[in-house]
Write a protein that holds these residues in place. Structure first.
Motif, mmCIF file in Angstrom:
data_model
loop_
_atom_site.group_PDB
_atom_site.id
_atom_site.type_symbol
_atom_site.label_atom_id
_atom_site.label_comp_id
_atom_site.label_asym_id
_atom_site.label_seq_id
_atom_site.Cartn_x
_atom_site.Cartn_y
_atom_site.Cartn_z
ATOM 1 N N ARG A 180 -29.489 -31.490 -51.420
ATOM 2 C CA ARG A 180 -30.418 -32.336 -52.166
ATOM 3 C C ARG A 180 -29.828 -33.731 -52.289
ATOM 4 O O ARG A 180 -28.624 -33.887 -52.367
ATOM 5 C CB ARG A 180 -30.657 -31.766 -53.562
ATOM 6 C CG ARG A 180 -31.489 -30.529 -53.554
ATOM 7 C CD ARG A 180 -31.659 -29.960 -54.960
ATOM 8 N NE ARG A 180 -32.485 -28.779 -54.926
ATOM 9 C CZ ARG A 180 -32.039 -27.577 -54.620
ATOM 10 N NH1 ARG A 180 -30.773 -27.396 -54.345
ATOM 11 N NH2 ARG A 180 -32.851 -26.546 -54.604
ATOM 12 N N GLY A 181 -30.709 -34.722 -52.341
ATOM 13 C CA GLY A 181 -30.209 -36.073 -52.516
ATOM 14 C C GLY A 181 -31.270 -37.124 -52.257
ATOM 15 O O GLY A 181 -32.464 -36.868 -52.337
ATOM 16 N N ARG A 196 -33.251 -30.764 -62.155
ATOM 17 C CA ARG A 196 -33.001 -31.248 -60.788
ATOM 18 C C ARG A 196 -33.868 -32.460 -60.483
ATOM 19 O O ARG A 196 -33.414 -33.432 -59.892
ATOM 20 C CB ARG A 196 -33.286 -30.155 -59.772
ATOM 21 C CG ARG A 196 -32.181 -29.183 -59.609
ATOM 22 C CD ARG A 196 -32.385 -28.341 -58.349
ATOM 23 N NE ARG A 196 -31.430 -27.261 -58.362
ATOM 24 C CZ ARG A 196 -31.656 -26.061 -58.872
ATOM 25 N NH1 ARG A 196 -32.827 -25.770 -59.373
ATOM 26 N NH2 ARG A 196 -30.722 -25.150 -58.861
ATOM 27 N N THR A 197 -35.124 -32.397 -60.903
ATOM 28 C CA THR A 197 -36.044 -33.515 -60.689
ATOM 29 C C THR A 197 -35.554 -34.757 -61.417
ATOM 30 O O THR A 197 -35.577 -35.860 -60.866
ATOM 31 C CB THR A 197 -37.460 -33.140 -61.168
ATOM 32 O OG1 THR A 197 -37.897 -31.994 -60.430
ATOM 33 C CG2 THR A 197 -38.434 -34.278 -60.959
ATOM 34 N N ARG A 198 -35.098 -34.589 -62.640
ATOM 35 C CA ARG A 198 -34.580 -35.723 -63.418
ATOM 36 C C ARG A 198 -33.362 -36.325 -62.735
ATOM 37 O O ARG A 198 -33.239 -37.551 -62.605
ATOM 38 C CB ARG A 198 -34.229 -35.285 -64.840
ATOM 39 C CG ARG A 198 -33.721 -36.429 -65.722
ATOM 40 C CD ARG A 198 -33.298 -35.934 -67.093
ATOM 41 N NE ARG A 198 -32.387 -34.806 -67.067
ATOM 42 C CZ ARG A 198 -31.062 -34.904 -66.867
ATOM 43 N NH1 ARG A 198 -30.507 -36.070 -66.649
ATOM 44 N NH2 ARG A 198 -30.298 -33.824 -66.876
ATOM 45 N N LEU A 199 -32.439 -35.478 -62.261
ATOM 46 C CA LEU A 199 -31.244 -35.973 -61.574
ATOM 47 C C LEU A 199 -31.604 -36.723 -60.291
ATOM 48 O O LEU A 199 -31.016 -37.761 -59.980
ATOM 49 C CB LEU A 199 -30.291 -34.824 -61.247
ATOM 50 C CG LEU A 199 -29.550 -34.209 -62.426
ATOM 51 C CD1 LEU A 199 -28.738 -33.000 -61.970
ATOM 52 C CD2 LEU A 199 -28.635 -35.239 -63.071
ATOM 53 N N LEU A 200 -32.586 -36.203 -59.548
ATOM 54 C CA LEU A 200 -33.028 -36.893 -58.336
ATOM 55 C C LEU A 200 -33.632 -38.257 -58.674
ATOM 56 O O LEU A 200 -33.371 -39.240 -57.975
ATOM 57 C CB LEU A 200 -34.044 -36.044 -57.573
ATOM 58 C CG LEU A 200 -33.486 -34.934 -56.692
ATOM 59 C CD1 LEU A 200 -34.613 -34.051 -56.170
ATOM 60 C CD2 LEU A 200 -32.696 -35.505 -55.531
ATOM 61 N N GLN A 201 -34.421 -38.337 -59.733
ATOM 62 C CA GLN A 201 -35.035 -39.609 -60.119
ATOM 63 C C GLN A 201 -33.985 -40.623 -60.570
ATOM 64 O O GLN A 201 -34.078 -41.807 -60.244
ATOM 65 C CB GLN A 201 -36.089 -39.396 -61.207
ATOM 66 C CG GLN A 201 -37.314 -38.645 -60.737
ATOM 67 C CD GLN A 201 -38.012 -39.317 -59.575
ATOM 68 O OE1 GLN A 201 -38.118 -40.533 -59.506
ATOM 69 N NE2 GLN A 201 -38.488 -38.514 -58.632
ATOM 70 N N GLU A 202 -32.972 -40.165 -61.300
ATOM 71 C CA GLU A 202 -31.892 -41.056 -61.723
ATOM 72 C C GLU A 202 -31.091 -41.543 -60.518
ATOM 73 O O GLU A 202 -30.729 -42.720 -60.433
ATOM 74 C CB GLU A 202 -30.973 -40.350 -62.713
ATOM 75 C CG GLU A 202 -31.592 -40.124 -64.065
ATOM 76 C CD GLU A 202 -30.735 -39.271 -64.985
ATOM 77 O OE1 GLU A 202 -29.648 -38.815 -64.569
ATOM 78 O OE2 GLU A 202 -31.161 -39.056 -66.132
ATOM 79 N N ALA A 203 -30.833 -40.653 -59.581
ATOM 80 C CA ALA A 203 -30.096 -41.022 -58.368
ATOM 81 C C ALA A 203 -30.920 -42.000 -57.534
ATOM 82 O O ALA A 203 -30.376 -42.955 -56.964
ATOM 83 C CB ALA A 203 -29.748 -39.779 -57.558
ATOM 84 N N LEU A 204 -32.234 -41.787 -57.461
ATOM 85 C CA LEU A 204 -33.105 -42.696 -56.719
ATOM 86 C C LEU A 204 -33.056 -44.093 -57.333
ATOM 87 O O LEU A 204 -32.937 -45.095 -56.608
ATOM 88 C CB LEU A 204 -34.544 -42.176 -56.722
ATOM 89 C CG LEU A 204 -35.598 -43.082 -56.099
ATOM 90 C CD1 LEU A 204 -35.291 -43.350 -54.636
ATOM 91 C CD2 LEU A 204 -36.976 -42.482 -56.267
ATOM 92 N N ALA A 205 -33.133 -44.180 -58.653
ATOM 93 C CA ALA A 205 -33.069 -45.481 -59.324
ATOM 94 C C ALA A 205 -31.740 -46.173 -59.026
ATOM 95 O O ALA A 205 -31.708 -47.392 -58.781
ATOM 96 C CB ALA A 205 -33.257 -45.308 -60.829
#
Length: 114
Positions: free
Chosen positions: A20-21, A93-102
Motif C-alpha cells: 500500500r502507498g 488505513r484510508t486515513r493513513l493513505l490520505q495523510e501520506a497523499l497530502a
C-alpha cells in the motif's frame, strides 16, 4: 496449463504481499505531476493506463494531458510505500493513505488524485 497448476497460481497470487502507498504520475512533456493513493502499488499502473487509454479517467486534467501528449510522455512511480499493519481497520488505513497523499503532494507539488 492443467487445473491443478491454475489453482496453485491463483492461490500464490492471493498470498502475495500487498504494498500500500502513494503513486506519482509525471508528464515529462509538460512537467505536471499527479499523486494518488493505492491499496496495491503493484497493480495501480495497469489500472491507471487502462482508464487513460479508454479516455474515461475521472481526473479531467490528467486525462486531458494524456490526450494532448500521448502515452509516451507519462511515467508512473511509487512515491511512498506504507508499512503493512494487519491490525488496522479499513478506515484507519484510508486515513493513513490520505495523510501520506497530502505529504507527498506538499513535498513534490503534485496534484492529488482522489
Amino acid at each position: 496449463m492443467d487445473k491443478h497448476q491454475r489453482r496453485q497460481q491463483i492461490a500464490d497470487y492471493k498470498r502475495r504481499p500487498i504494498r500500500r502507498g502513494i503513486y506519482r504520475v509525471l508528464c515529462t512533456a509538460s512537467g505536471e505531476s499527479w499523486a494518488g493513493p493505492a491499496n496495491d502499488l503493484s497493480t495501480i499502473g495497469n489500472r491507471l493506463w487502462f482508464t487513460l487509454r479508454l479516455g474515461n479517467h475521472p481526473h479531467r486534467a490528467l486525462q486531458q494531458a494524456w490526450n494532448t501528449h500521448g502515452a509516451g510522455a507519462f511515467e508512473c512511480h511509487d512515491a511512498l510505500e506504507l508499512e503493512d499493519e494487519p491490525d488496522l481497520h479499513d478506515f484507519e488505513r484510508t486515513r493513513l493513505l490520505q495523510e501520506a497523499l497530502a505529504e507527498v503532494c506538499r513535498r513534490t507539488g503534485a496534484t492529488p488524485l482522489r
